[in-house]
Design an enzyme around this catalytic site. Structure first.
Site, PDB file in Angstrom:
ATOM      1  N   ARG A  96       0.893   0.276  -6.836  1.00 26.31           N
ATOM      2  CA  ARG A  96       1.835   1.381  -7.029  1.00 26.31           C
ATOM      3  C   ARG A  96       0.998   2.620  -7.255  1.00 26.31           C
ATOM      4  NH1 ARG A  96       2.118  -2.663 -10.501  1.00 26.31           N
ATOM      5  NH2 ARG A  96       3.198  -4.387  -9.544  1.00 26.31           N
ATOM      6  N   CYS A  97       0.931   3.475  -6.244  1.00 28.55           N
ATOM      7  CA  CYS A  97      -0.160   4.432  -6.142  1.00 28.55           C
ATOM      8  C   CYS A  97      -0.228   5.440  -7.279  1.00 28.55           C
ATOM      9  CB  CYS A  97      -0.080   5.146  -4.812  1.00 28.55           C
ATOM     10  SG  CYS A  97       1.502   5.932  -4.560  1.00 28.55           S
TER      11      CYS A  97
END
Lengths: 123, 97, 112
Positions: free
Chosen positions: C110-111
């Site tokens: 989840r960047c």
């Protein structure tokens, strides 16, 4: 500016933890929603309640133990965790979970709580 | 505040319909589609009390394709367009699959 | 071994962006080499975050996204080190991304 009520999302976990990727997928979505401050509640029903019991170890069957991540829920603002009491009872399970702050709800209350959410995703 | 329950699995094969009944509330709508049509004559149906005012609906072709008779005194026969309309007239949708 | 990090005459496998493939091979000296290759200076404040992120991963089996990281750090270090501003100052390329790399962890999926 008009006051917009946040949209409440419910995620129902209904599958046992290691039979398929449902539990992991549900967790990923919950963490993403949490990271973007979308109010999200987690519901555990049916075989989903197996995700909460203690002393599980996915590593023994070469599964990444995503259940350990449940303990980090508070850092993702995932503070509403509800379990269906009837599902626990049907499986002869107690309320000894591997995470804290889990609310066990009787069938009617579980249904009512679910109905307070706008969107329901089921895994 | 009705919920639309879309039931897609035979309860002879999965626990999904049972779980749907666990969270069913008065005035909700159930639509049986796909293999959910195999539930039409299941004893669980009779556990839904008439006082709960549940609308039971079936996608016509899905039941007929499976050779399942529909008791019209019990079920409302609908098509896919009606299903889309139901998603607009209910407050939330839960797909049981 | 197509992509790797040269370390003490050894080659340690990494992904294309330099994240270790096996986090158990990590040691502090590896972080030093990684940072040197990036021309990035690690101060005591950086180490605090790197150690914290690594501990988070070992405890929860996931690399924390930035928001979770700040919340968790607040519980540990208090308010002033728990802002994303503080963390972005330390790690301008993104604290979750950069700190997890030096901590030998996989890049957070989840960047943010």
């Amino acid at each position: 500016m008009p006051h917009i009520l946040p949209k409440l999302t419910a995620i129902i976990n209904s599958k046992a933890p290691f039979s398929n990727t449902a539990g992991k997928d549900a967790l990923d979505i919950a963490l993403i929603f949490g990271s973007f401050e979308q109010p999200t509640s987690l519901f555990f029903q049916g075989d989903g309640v197996w995700q909460l019991i203690q002393e599980q170890n996915g590593a023994l069957i070469s599964v990444k133990d995503y259940l350990k991540t449940f303990a980090a829920f508070e850092f993702y603002d995932l503070e509403n965790i509800y379990v269906c009491q009837e599902s626990l009872f049907q499986r002869s399970l107690t309320t000894d979970f591997h995470i804290e702050k889990v609310q066990v709800l009787a069938k009617k209350k579980f249904a009512d709580k679910l109905a307070t959410h706008h969107t329901v995703l089921r895994f | 505040m009705p919920t639309l329950h879309i039931v897609r699995q035979s309860t002879f094969n999965s626990d999904d319909f049972t779980q749907c009944l666990q969270v069913l509330r008065n005035n909700d709508v159930i639509v049986f589609i796909d293999d959910g049509c195999y539930n039409l004559h299941h004893p669980l149906i009779s556990t839904i009390g008439s006082e709960a005012n549940i609308q039971l609906s079936v996608i016509d072709k899905h039941a007929k394709a499976r050779g399942i008779t529909i008791d019209e005194s019990l079920y409302t026969i609908i098509n896919m367009n009606n299903l889309v309309e139901l998603t607009l007239t209910t407050n939330r949708v839960i797909t049981w699959q | 071994m197509a992509i790797s990090l040269a370390f003490n005459g050894d080659k340690i496998a990494t992904d294309q962006q330099g994240y270790l493939l096996d986090h158990t091979l990590w040691q502090e000296a590896i972080a030093v080499v990684m940072a040197k290759n990036d021309e990035f200076e690690l101060t005591k404040a950086h180490w605090e975050v790197i150690t914290f992120v690594r501990q988070f991963y070992l405890t929860y089996n996931t690399s924390p996204a930035i928001r979770a990281l700040t919340k968790a750090m607040k519980a540990e270090f208090g308010e002033d080190k728990a802002s994303s501003r503080y963390l972005f100052k330390l790690f301008p390329d993104g604290p979750a991304k950069q700190a997890t790399k030096y901590a030998g962890l996989p890049k957070p999926k989840r960047c943010l």
